[in-house]
Design a protein around this motif. Structure first.
Motif, PDB file in Angstrom:
ATOM      1  N   ASN A   3     -13.466 -46.171 -15.424  1.00 26.40           N
ATOM      2  CA  ASN A   3     -12.635 -45.494 -14.438  1.00 26.40           C
ATOM      3  C   ASN A   3     -12.929 -44.012 -14.466  1.00 26.40           C
ATOM      4  O   ASN A   3     -12.909 -43.389 -15.530  1.00 26.40           O
ATOM      5  CB  ASN A   3     -11.154 -45.739 -14.723  1.00 26.40           C
ATOM      6  CG  ASN A   3     -10.767 -47.179 -14.493  1.00 26.40           C
ATOM      7  OD1 ASN A   3     -11.287 -47.839 -13.607  1.00 26.40           O
ATOM      8  ND2 ASN A   3      -9.864 -47.682 -15.305  1.00 26.40           N
ATOM      9  N   ILE A   4     -13.205 -43.466 -13.277  1.00 21.09           N
ATOM     10  CA  ILE A   4     -13.525 -42.055 -13.110  1.00 21.09           C
ATOM     11  C   ILE A   4     -12.556 -41.452 -12.109  1.00 21.09           C
ATOM     12  O   ILE A   4     -12.302 -42.028 -11.059  1.00 21.09           O
ATOM     13  CB  ILE A   4     -14.968 -41.863 -12.600  1.00 21.09           C
ATOM     14  CG1 ILE A   4     -15.970 -42.416 -13.614  1.00 21.09           C
ATOM     15  CG2 ILE A   4     -15.253 -40.400 -12.311  1.00 21.09           C
ATOM     16  CD1 ILE A   4     -17.408 -42.398 -13.138  1.00 21.09           C
ATOM     17  N   LEU A   5     -12.035 -40.282 -12.442  1.00 16.71           N
ATOM     18  CA  LEU A   5     -11.161 -39.538 -11.537  1.00 16.71           C
ATOM     19  C   LEU A   5     -11.841 -38.220 -11.196  1.00 16.71           C
ATOM     20  O   LEU A   5     -12.319 -37.519 -12.085  1.00 16.71           O
ATOM     21  CB  LEU A   5      -9.820 -39.242 -12.212  1.00 16.71           C
ATOM     22  CG  LEU A   5      -8.896 -38.246 -11.502  1.00 16.71           C
ATOM     23  CD1 LEU A   5      -8.344 -38.851 -10.210  1.00 16.71           C
ATOM     24  CD2 LEU A   5      -7.765 -37.811 -12.414  1.00 16.71           C
ATOM     25  N   THR A   6     -11.916 -37.897  -9.906  1.00 18.46           N
ATOM     26  CA  THR A   6     -12.332 -36.565  -9.472  1.00 18.46           C
ATOM     27  C   THR A   6     -11.125 -35.926  -8.820  1.00 18.46           C
ATOM     28  O   THR A   6     -10.427 -36.551  -8.025  1.00 18.46           O
ATOM     29  CB  THR A   6     -13.520 -36.600  -8.490  1.00 18.46           C
ATOM     30  OG1 THR A   6     -13.135 -37.253  -7.290  1.00 18.46           O
ATOM     31  CG2 THR A   6     -14.713 -37.316  -9.100  1.00 18.46           C
ATOM     32  N   TRP A   7     -10.889 -34.641  -9.165  1.00 17.40           N
ATOM     33  CA  TRP A   7      -9.673 -33.985  -8.705  1.00 17.40           C
ATOM     34  C   TRP A   7      -9.967 -32.515  -8.432  1.00 17.40           C
ATOM     35  O   TRP A   7     -10.358 -31.780  -9.323  1.00 17.40           O
ATOM     36  CB  TRP A   7      -8.612 -34.113  -9.787  1.00 17.40           C
ATOM     37  CG  TRP A   7      -7.232 -33.652  -9.448  1.00 17.40           C
ATOM     38  CD1 TRP A   7      -6.800 -33.041  -8.319  1.00 17.40           C
ATOM     39  CD2 TRP A   7      -6.084 -33.764 -10.298  1.00 17.40           C
ATOM     40  NE1 TRP A   7      -5.458 -32.777  -8.400  1.00 17.40           N
ATOM     41  CE2 TRP A   7      -4.997 -33.208  -9.606  1.00 17.40           C
ATOM     42  CE3 TRP A   7      -5.878 -34.275 -11.571  1.00 17.40           C
ATOM     43  CZ2 TRP A   7      -3.721 -33.148 -10.156  1.00 17.40           C
ATOM     44  CZ3 TRP A   7      -4.615 -34.223 -12.112  1.00 17.40           C
ATOM     45  CH2 TRP A   7      -3.547 -33.661 -11.396  1.00 17.40           C
ATOM     46  N   ASN A   8      -9.758 -32.106  -7.181  1.00 16.40           N
ATOM     47  CA  ASN A   8      -9.829 -30.686  -6.837  1.00 16.40           C
ATOM     48  C   ASN A   8      -8.448 -30.116  -7.130  1.00 16.40           C
ATOM     49  O   ASN A   8      -7.541 -30.208  -6.322  1.00 16.40           O
ATOM     50  CB  ASN A   8     -10.204 -30.507  -5.365  1.00 16.40           C
ATOM     51  CG  ASN A   8     -10.422 -29.048  -5.016  1.00 16.40           C
ATOM     52  OD1 ASN A   8      -9.871 -28.155  -5.645  1.00 16.40           O
ATOM     53  ND2 ASN A   8     -11.229 -28.813  -4.004  1.00 16.40           N
TER      54      ASN A   8
END
Length: 172
Positions: A3-8
């Motif tokens: 599981n990968i999260l990208t968050w600006n």
């Protein structure tokens, strides 16, 4: 599967961010988190990121209060940084939970068109082609279609065309 999260995040110094991320990490069993626009660098970034509970970190420093990319991961995977610029981190990820190694590119494209002029060509050069999986994500600060635009400045410019060419030529 990992599981990968990208968050600006637009600023990672606040305690609210840390609390939300810790809860989300626990609930989602995240292996990798990529944070963009952290507005953090140096010792302050190290202190804040160390409290998030990941074993490893690679960071592109913010330039004043602009940009910054932080990639954090757990030791259940191996992340090898392949290429770096002030607008992306390109890695290869391996681990027992993956059938095969994959490339992961985290992008935070400058909001200023003149600073991202060559970004699309640089990203095309990273494309592994059909041989390996490639996950690319982040904030491209560009539109594929005029209808994608919400708020902010109106209209689409030359960079949108370059972004479209990049997406098409890399078969994304």
């Amino acid at each position: 599967m990992i599981n990968i999260l990208t968050w600006n995040i637009q600023g990672a110094a606040g305690s609210t961010f840390r609390d939300h991320l810790r809860r989300f990490k626990a609930d989602s069993k995240l292996s990798v988190i990529a944070l963009m626009e952290t507005w953090l660098s140096g010792d302050k970034a190290d202190r804040i990121i160390s409290r998030l509970g990941f074993q490893s970190l690679f960071r592109v420093e913010a330039q004043g209060f602009c940009g910054g990319i932080s990639l954090l991961w757990n030791d259940d995977i191996t992340v090898r940084v392949v290429s770096v610029s002030n607008q992306f981190i390109h890695t290869m990820i391996q681990g027992a939970l993956l059938d095969e190694p994959c490339f992961f590119t985290m992008v935070y494209a400058s909001p200023q068109a003149q600073h991202r002029r060559h970004l699309w060509d640089q990203l095309c050069d990273l494309n592994p082609g059909d041989e390996r999986p490639w996950l690319i994500g982040g904030d491209f600060n560009a539109l594929l279609h005029l209808g994608d635009h919400r708020g902010g400045q109106s209209g689409c410019n030359y960079v949108c065309r370059k972004f479209q060419d990049f997406v098409f030529s890399c078969a994304l």
